[in-house]
Design an enzyme around this catalytic site. Structure first.
Site, PDB file in Angstrom:
ATOM      1  N   HIS A 126       1.637   8.722   8.062  1.00 41.82           N
ATOM      2  CA  HIS A 126       2.949   8.175   8.423  1.00 41.82           C
ATOM      3  C   HIS A 126       2.966   7.718   9.874  1.00 41.82           C
ATOM      4  O   HIS A 126       3.445   6.618  10.185  1.00 41.82           O
ATOM      5  CB  HIS A 126       4.031   9.226   8.196  1.00 41.82           C
ATOM      6  CG  HIS A 126       5.358   8.865   8.779  1.00 41.82           C
ATOM      7  ND1 HIS A 126       6.263   8.036   8.139  1.00 41.82           N
ATOM      8  CD2 HIS A 126       5.941   9.189   9.968  1.00 41.82           C
ATOM      9  CE1 HIS A 126       7.336   7.887   8.894  1.00 41.82           C
ATOM     10  NE2 HIS A 126       7.169   8.573  10.019  1.00 41.82           N
ATOM     11  N   HIS A 131       3.812   3.780  12.182  1.00 40.85           N
ATOM     12  CA  HIS A 131       4.422   3.501  13.483  1.00 40.85           C
ATOM     13  C   HIS A 131       3.519   2.806  14.510  1.00 40.85           C
ATOM     14  O   HIS A 131       4.006   1.980  15.287  1.00 40.85           O
ATOM     15  CB  HIS A 131       4.931   4.809  14.098  1.00 40.85           C
ATOM     16  CG  HIS A 131       6.146   5.365  13.437  1.00 40.85           C
ATOM     17  ND1 HIS A 131       7.344   4.681  13.394  1.00 40.85           N
ATOM     18  CD2 HIS A 131       6.352   6.532  12.787  1.00 40.85           C
ATOM     19  CE1 HIS A 131       8.235   5.412  12.742  1.00 40.85           C
ATOM     20  NE2 HIS A 131       7.654   6.540  12.364  1.00 40.85           N
ATOM     21  N   GLU A 171      12.582   4.248  12.229  1.00 37.90           N
ATOM     22  CA  GLU A 171      12.125   4.759  10.938  1.00 37.90           C
ATOM     23  C   GLU A 171      12.454   3.832   9.766  1.00 37.90           C
ATOM     24  O   GLU A 171      11.606   3.595   8.908  1.00 37.90           O
ATOM     25  CB  GLU A 171      12.718   6.150  10.674  1.00 37.90           C
ATOM     26  CG  GLU A 171      12.189   7.242  11.582  1.00 37.90           C
ATOM     27  CD  GLU A 171      10.741   7.614  11.306  1.00 37.90           C
ATOM     28  OE1 GLU A 171      10.149   7.081  10.349  1.00 37.90           O
ATOM     29  OE2 GLU A 171      10.203   8.434  12.058  1.00 37.90           O
ATOM     30  N   SER A 190       5.332   3.259   5.469  1.00 32.50           N
ATOM     31  CA  SER A 190       4.350   4.255   5.029  1.00 32.50           C
ATOM     32  C   SER A 190       4.652   4.794   3.632  1.00 32.50           C
ATOM     33  O   SER A 190       3.931   5.657   3.139  1.00 32.50           O
ATOM     34  CB  SER A 190       4.296   5.420   6.028  1.00 32.50           C
ATOM     35  OG  SER A 190       5.552   6.056   6.126  1.00 32.50           O
TER      36      SER A 190
END
Length: 273
Positions: A126, A131, A171, A190
């Site tokens: 993730h 990111h 997010e 993700s």
């Protein structure tokens, strides 16, 4: 967000050796490869070009989990960021301090094969896949660092409101581009289910307004019912230069919007369902 206070984790992070190298098992590398291969297939036509550019710069290996030093070398050159190896959960103070110093916390564990689709805490896939490509983008990188600086001096209640802004941007943010609506939030990128859901007609797509984002409740364990859409990533750069804390206080005075989801079941209710 991975920052938690007074909460234990079921995941065990792997510690690096004296040279910063982490010895991942064959099974862990195979899990990374499975996650990479299935998610990469979903990216074309769905993620923003800035993310794709970041992926190209990072050149993440498919067959193994990358070492953090490999990622750091690219991030430092692009925007002055680095990763920071952390346990699965870290205190809020540590989380904000790392971001303020352009160090993105990465929990050095990877989900089990039984948790490919969902796990309760963000793992290395993730954080790195979701990111780090966006952290090569100056506007996104500056906003994330600004967010960290604000969180350092915020009160506990202010941090709860800031968390909503992070959730709705870093997010689970979307952005309109000349090519169409695209994903940039790591929580979406993700997750294969969230990637398909976010661009479908099921959820609400609302124009991004920071005050609205600060007032929007969310749940971490469901597909999101609402996404905020930027006009462009430069909006995040502009937001970093605005008085975000005054908007936090305004949001606190106005209160939260009604949630667009049912309350989370209590353990007894979940067991009997």
């Amino acid at each position: 967000m991975k920052a938690q206070t007074g909460k234990k984790t079921a995941y065990q992070a792997r510690m690096p050796d004296a040279q910063g190298h982490i010895a991942w098992t064959d099974q862990e590398n195979a899990t990374w490869q499975t996650l990479m291969e299935r998610q990469v297939e979903l990216l074309p036509g769905r993620v923003c070009q800035e993310y794709l550019d970041g992926m190209q710069r990072l050149a993440l290996p498919r067959e193994r989990i990358p070492q953090l030093a490999e990622v750091d070398a690219v991030l430092r050159e692009a925007t002055g960021w680095e990763t920071a190896q952390v346990p699965a959960l870290i205190p809020f103070d540590t989380f904000f301090e790392l971001l303020a110093n352009r160090r993105f916390p990465v929990a050095t564990f990877i989900r089990t094969p039984e948790e490919l689709d969902y796990l309760q805490e963000p793992d290395i896939f993730h954080e790195i896949f979701g990111h780090c490509p966006m952290l090569t983008n100056p506007a996104f990188a500056e906003f994330t660092a600004t967010y960290g600086r604000l969180g350092l001096t915020a009160s506990p209640k202010e941090r709860v409101y800031l968390a909503r802004l992070y959730w709705m941007t870093v997010e689970f943010g979307l952005v309109d581009t000349p090519e169409g609506r695209r994903l940039y939030g790591g929580g979406i990128i993700s997750s294969p289910k969230e990637t398909l859901h976010a661009l479908s007609e099921v959820p609400v797509h609302a124009p991004f307004d920071p005050l609205d984002a600060l007032r929007t409740p969310y749940r971490i364990d469901i597909l999101q019912p609402l996404y905020y859409v930027l006009d462009g990533l430069e909006t995040l750069h502009d937001l970093a230069n605005r008085d975000i804390m005054s908007m936090v206080h305004q949001a606190m005075e106005l209160g939260l919007f009604a949630p667009r989801f049912p309350p989370k079941p209590k353990p007894a209710e979940a067991a009997s369902a």
